[in-house]
Write a protein that holds these residues in place. Structure first.
Motif, PDB file in Angstrom:
ATOM      1  N   ASN A   1       0.821  -1.197   0.000  1.00 14.27           N
ATOM      2  CA  ASN A   1       0.000   0.000   0.000  1.00 14.27           C
ATOM      3  C   ASN A   1       0.863   1.259   0.000  1.00 14.27           C
TER       4      ASN A   1
ATOM      5  N   THR B   1       2.322   1.891  -3.520  1.00 20.41           N
ATOM      6  CA  THR B   1       1.306   2.422  -4.428  1.00 20.41           C
ATOM      7  C   THR B   1       1.067   3.903  -4.170  1.00 20.41           C
ATOM      8  N   THR B   2       0.942   4.263  -2.910  1.00 21.39           N
ATOM      9  CA  THR B   2       0.730   5.664  -2.551  1.00 21.39           C
ATOM     10  C   THR B   2       1.936   6.509  -2.940  1.00 21.39           C
TER      11      THR B   2
ATOM     12  N   GLY C   1       8.152   2.568 -11.061  1.00 20.01           N
ATOM     13  CA  GLY C   1       7.089   1.619 -10.734  1.00 20.01           C
ATOM     14  C   GLY C   1       7.530   0.176 -10.947  1.00 20.01           C
TER      15      GLY C   1
ATOM     16  N   GLU D   1       7.739  -2.665  -8.095  1.00 18.67           N
ATOM     17  CA  GLU D   1       7.038  -3.936  -8.278  1.00 18.67           C
ATOM     18  C   GLU D   1       8.009  -5.108  -8.188  1.00 18.67           C
TER      19      GLU D   1
END
Length: 100
Positions: A2, A5-6, A56, A60
């Protein structure tokens, strides 16, 4: 997960607005005409889109396997990046006075 992502969404929002907030080309070179054209800002926006996409991918990869994505994923992300750039566009071209 989380937090990643933020962090990525906040980074994308900031990166999408940077071309409209600074008058130097790629934040280093001062344009010869005095002000940076919209074409330069668009090029910076595209380059920053790929930079944020690379970050990103790194995030990931740290969380697990990198999932293969189709073209729809990238089309949605590009659209989201353009939407994130809207406040900077409004500030540069619609809200600020021409003399300022």
């Amino acid at each position: 997960m989380n937090f990643s992502t933020t962090l990525l969404l906040i980074l994308a929002f900031i990166a999408a607005n940077l071309p409209f907030l600074f008058g130097r080309i790629f934040f280093v070179v001062k344009p010869k005409t005095g002000s940076k054209s919209f074409a330069w800002r668009l090029l910076e926006l595209i380059v920053l889109f790929f930079v944020v996409g690379g970050i990103g991918l790194l995030l990931e990869g740290k969380l697990g396997d990198i999932h293969k994505q189709n073209w729809e994923f990238y089309a949605v992300n590009a659209s989201l990046f353009v939407v994130f750039a809207y406040p900077g566009f409004v500030y540069r071209y619609l809200w600020r006075r021409r003399g300022g």
